[in-house]
Design a protein around this motif. Sequence first.
Motif, PDB file in Angstrom:
ATOM      1  N   LEU A 141       8.457   1.358  12.165  1.00 25.95           N
ATOM      2  CA  LEU A 141       7.534   0.321  11.677  1.00 25.95           C
ATOM      3  C   LEU A 141       8.300  -0.806  10.995  1.00 25.95           C
ATOM      4  CD1 LEU A 141       4.666   2.523  10.235  1.00 25.95           C
ATOM      5  CD2 LEU A 141       4.529   1.028  12.233  1.00 25.95           C
ATOM      6  N   LEU A 142       9.268  -0.454  10.154  1.00 19.80           N
ATOM      7  CA  LEU A 142      10.059  -1.474   9.462  1.00 19.80           C
ATOM      8  C   LEU A 142      10.819  -2.352  10.453  1.00 19.80           C
ATOM      9  CD1 LEU A 142      11.542   0.664   6.552  1.00 19.80           C
ATOM     10  CD2 LEU A 142       9.890  -1.202   6.314  1.00 19.80           C
ATOM     11  N   ASN A 143      11.369  -1.733  11.480  1.00 20.35           N
ATOM     12  CA  ASN A 143      12.211  -2.456  12.435  1.00 20.35           C
ATOM     13  C   ASN A 143      11.447  -3.206  13.510  1.00 20.35           C
ATOM     14  OD1 ASN A 143      15.016  -2.009  11.663  1.00 20.35           O
ATOM     15  ND2 ASN A 143      14.529   0.151  11.936  1.00 20.35           N
ATOM     16  N   THR A 144      10.243  -2.769  13.861  1.00 20.54           N
ATOM     17  CA  THR A 144       9.567  -3.377  15.011  1.00 20.54           C
ATOM     18  C   THR A 144       8.233  -4.036  14.700  1.00 20.54           C
ATOM     19  OG1 THR A 144       8.454  -1.311  15.636  1.00 20.54           O
ATOM     20  CG2 THR A 144      10.638  -1.714  16.590  1.00 20.54           C
ATOM     21  N   ARG A 145       7.528  -3.594  13.657  1.00 20.91           N
ATOM     22  CA  ARG A 145       6.183  -4.127  13.444  1.00 20.91           C
ATOM     23  C   ARG A 145       6.013  -4.923  12.156  1.00 20.91           C
ATOM     24  NH1 ARG A 145       1.664   0.123  14.670  1.00 20.91           N
ATOM     25  NH2 ARG A 145       0.422  -1.658  14.022  1.00 20.91           N
ATOM     26  N   LEU A 146       6.869  -4.696  11.164  1.00 18.16           N
ATOM     27  CA  LEU A 146       6.753  -5.444   9.917  1.00 18.16           C
ATOM     28  C   LEU A 146       7.060  -6.919  10.170  1.00 18.16           C
ATOM     29  CD1 LEU A 146       6.280  -5.322   6.842  1.00 18.16           C
ATOM     30  CD2 LEU A 146       8.746  -4.965   6.589  1.00 18.16           C
ATOM     31  N   GLY A 206       3.098   2.297   5.784  1.00 15.59           N
ATOM     32  CA  GLY A 206       1.870   2.659   6.473  1.00 15.59           C
ATOM     33  C   GLY A 206       1.369   1.526   7.348  1.00 15.59           C
ATOM     34  N   ILE A 207       0.323   1.821   8.117  1.00 16.32           N
ATOM     35  CA  ILE A 207      -0.253   0.820   9.013  1.00 16.32           C
ATOM     36  C   ILE A 207      -1.747   0.689   8.771  1.00 16.32           C
ATOM     37  CG2 ILE A 207       1.482   1.073  10.825  1.00 16.32           C
ATOM     38  CD1 ILE A 207      -0.522   2.865  12.327  1.00 16.32           C
ATOM     39  N   ASP A 208      -2.276  -0.402   9.288  1.00 13.97           N
ATOM     40  CA  ASP A 208      -3.716  -0.693   9.291  1.00 13.97           C
ATOM     41  C   ASP A 208      -4.327  -0.858   7.910  1.00 13.97           C
ATOM     42  OD1 ASP A 208      -3.715  -0.750  12.045  1.00 13.97           O
ATOM     43  OD2 ASP A 208      -4.227   1.368  12.239  1.00 13.97           O
ATOM     44  N   TRP A 209      -3.526  -1.254   6.945  1.00 16.23           N
ATOM     45  CA  TRP A 209      -4.028  -1.655   5.629  1.00 16.23           C
ATOM     46  C   TRP A 209      -3.099  -2.721   5.098  1.00 16.23           C
ATOM     47  CZ3 TRP A 209      -2.334  -1.951   0.608  1.00 16.23           C
ATOM     48  CH2 TRP A 209      -3.321  -2.229  -0.330  1.00 16.23           C
ATOM     49  N   PRO A 210      -3.542  -3.818   4.637  1.00 11.45           N
ATOM     50  CA  PRO A 210      -4.931  -4.146   4.318  1.00 11.45           C
ATOM     51  C   PRO A 210      -5.774  -4.595   5.510  1.00 11.45           C
ATOM     52  CG  PRO A 210      -3.505  -5.938   3.629  1.00 11.45           C
ATOM     53  CD  PRO A 210      -2.617  -4.859   4.164  1.00 11.45           C
ATOM     54  N   ASP A 211      -5.139  -4.860   6.658  1.00 13.10           N
ATOM     55  CA  ASP A 211      -5.881  -5.265   7.861  1.00 13.10           C
ATOM     56  C   ASP A 211      -5.498  -4.342   9.015  1.00 13.10           C
ATOM     57  OD1 ASP A 211      -6.911  -7.585   6.548  1.00 13.10           O
ATOM     58  OD2 ASP A 211      -5.075  -8.683   7.033  1.00 13.10           O
ATOM     59  N   VAL A 212      -6.382  -4.196   9.971  1.00  9.74           N
ATOM     60  CA  VAL A 212      -6.051  -3.469  11.188  1.00  9.74           C
ATOM     61  C   VAL A 212      -4.872  -4.175  11.852  1.00  9.74           C
ATOM     62  CG1 VAL A 212      -6.860  -2.802  13.476  1.00  9.74           C
ATOM     63  CG2 VAL A 212      -8.389  -2.590  11.504  1.00  9.74           C
ATOM     64  N   GLY A 213      -3.850  -3.425  12.186  1.00  6.77           N
ATOM     65  CA  GLY A 213      -2.663  -4.002  12.807  1.00  6.77           C
ATOM     66  C   GLY A 213      -1.583  -4.415  11.833  1.00  6.77           C
ATOM     67  N   SER A 214      -1.855  -4.299  10.535  1.00  5.22           N
ATOM     68  CA  SER A 214      -0.859  -4.703   9.545  1.00  5.22           C
ATOM     69  C   SER A 214       0.029  -3.532   9.159  1.00  5.22           C
ATOM     70  CB  SER A 214      -1.542  -5.276   8.302  1.00  5.22           C
ATOM     71  OG  SER A 214      -2.250  -4.261   7.607  1.00  5.22           O
ATOM     72  N   VAL A 215       1.126  -3.853   8.502  1.00  2.00           N
ATOM     73  CA  VAL A 215       2.046  -2.862   7.959  1.00  2.00           C
ATOM     74  C   VAL A 215       2.123  -3.108   6.456  1.00  2.00           C
ATOM     75  CG1 VAL A 215       4.438  -2.027   7.942  1.00  2.00           C
ATOM     76  CG2 VAL A 215       3.387  -2.772  10.092  1.00  2.00           C
ATOM     77  N   HIS A 216       2.103  -2.022   5.678  1.00  4.24           N
ATOM     78  CA  HIS A 216       2.327  -2.148   4.241  1.00  4.24           C
ATOM     79  C   HIS A 216       3.503  -1.260   3.847  1.00  4.24           C
ATOM     80  CE1 HIS A 216      -0.518   1.260   4.515  1.00  4.24           C
ATOM     81  NE2 HIS A 216       0.161   1.747   3.494  1.00  4.24           N
ATOM     82  N   VAL A 217       4.305  -1.772   2.922  1.00  3.41           N
ATOM     83  CA  VAL A 217       5.526  -1.109   2.481  1.00  3.41           C
ATOM     84  C   VAL A 217       5.515  -1.073   0.961  1.00  3.41           C
ATOM     85  CG1 VAL A 217       8.057  -1.237   2.471  1.00  3.41           C
ATOM     86  CG2 VAL A 217       6.780  -2.003   4.484  1.00  3.41           C
ATOM     87  N   THR A 218       5.903   0.074   0.397  1.00  2.40           N
ATOM     88  CA  THR A 218       6.012   0.201  -1.054  1.00  2.40           C
ATOM     89  C   THR A 218       7.468   0.446  -1.415  1.00  2.40           C
ATOM     90  OG1 THR A 218       3.811   1.188  -1.137  1.00  2.40           O
ATOM     91  CG2 THR A 218       5.179   1.427  -3.098  1.00  2.40           C
ATOM     92  N   LEU A 219       7.952  -0.324  -2.385  1.00  4.71           N
ATOM     93  CA  LEU A 219       9.311  -0.155  -2.887  1.00  4.71           C
ATOM     94  C   LEU A 219       9.303   0.668  -4.166  1.00  4.71           C
ATOM     95  CD1 LEU A 219      10.790  -3.729  -2.344  1.00  4.71           C
ATOM     96  CD2 LEU A 219      11.089  -1.702  -0.921  1.00  4.71           C
ATOM     97  N   HIS A 220      10.415   1.332  -4.440  1.00  3.90           N
ATOM     98  CA  HIS A 220      10.540   2.221  -5.598  1.00  3.90           C
ATOM     99  C   HIS A 220      10.501   1.467  -6.927  1.00  3.90           C
ATOM    100  CE1 HIS A 220      12.841   4.848  -8.418  1.00  3.90           C
ATOM    101  NE2 HIS A 220      12.006   5.736  -7.904  1.00  3.90           N
ATOM    102  N   ARG A 221      11.214   0.371  -7.006  1.00  4.07           N
ATOM    103  CA  ARG A 221      11.311  -0.386  -8.269  1.00  4.07           C
ATOM    104  C   ARG A 221      10.695  -1.765  -8.113  1.00  4.07           C
ATOM    105  NH1 ARG A 221      17.270   0.386  -8.063  1.00  4.07           N
ATOM    106  NH2 ARG A 221      17.150  -1.856  -7.948  1.00  4.07           N
ATOM    107  N   HIS A 222      10.539  -2.448  -9.251  1.00  8.28           N
ATOM    108  CA  HIS A 222      10.079  -3.837  -9.222  1.00  8.28           C
ATOM    109  C   HIS A 222      11.049  -4.672  -8.400  1.00  8.28           C
ATOM    110  CE1 HIS A 222       7.665  -3.522 -13.230  1.00  8.28           C
ATOM    111  NE2 HIS A 222       7.228  -2.699 -12.310  1.00  8.28           N
ATOM    112  N   PHE A 223      10.547  -5.777  -7.869  1.00  8.98           N
ATOM    113  CA  PHE A 223      11.395  -6.679  -7.091  1.00  8.98           C
ATOM    114  C   PHE A 223      12.560  -7.155  -7.951  1.00  8.98           C
ATOM    115  CE2 PHE A 223       7.113  -7.538  -5.125  1.00  8.98           C
ATOM    116  CZ  PHE A 223       7.367  -6.845  -3.956  1.00  8.98           C
ATOM    117  N   THR A 224      13.728  -7.256  -7.333  1.00  7.12           N
ATOM    118  CA  THR A 224      14.911  -7.687  -8.063  1.00  7.12           C
ATOM    119  C   THR A 224      15.045  -9.197  -8.106  1.00  7.12           C
ATOM    120  OG1 THR A 224      16.268  -7.543  -6.073  1.00  7.12           O
ATOM    121  CG2 THR A 224      16.173  -5.582  -7.471  1.00  7.12           C
ATOM    122  N   GLY A 225      14.331  -9.890  -7.243  1.00  4.50           N
ATOM    123  CA  GLY A 225      14.413 -11.344  -7.198  1.00  4.50           C
ATOM    124  C   GLY A 225      13.113 -11.937  -6.696  1.00  4.50           C
TER     125      GLY A 225
END
Length: 108
Positions: free
Chosen positions: A28-33, A55-74
């Motif tokens: 998913l990270l390599n092909t659909r994000l 994960g997929i299909d949230w917040p929209d059908v066809g979307s990809v969502h990714v969660t990172l461990h820590r707050h954004f660094t930049g």
Amino acid sequence: MAHSPMFTEACLDTSFARTTERREALALLNTRLHPALQRIVAAEVAAGNRVVDVGIDWPDVGSVHVTLHRHFTGRHAGKEAAFSLCDDPHYWHADYSTAEKPRHLLIC
């Protein structure tokens, strides 16, 4: 010559399940994000952050969502990815989302 994937096992947090879910997440990270979020994930991983969920299909059908461990660094916002501060302990601290549909989401 085969194309090398942008994301490998090294981008996944150690808490990420060691099953086929890892391969599916990397696919998913390599092909659909969305490419704008791929660039942000790559920058965050280079700074030491790691992916804990994909994960997929949230917040929209066809979307990809990714969660990172820590707050954004930049800060990475641009035309294709808008930054939003949520800072709600019940949800997440902040996110980047794409403007076009389906809306892809990167959460920390």
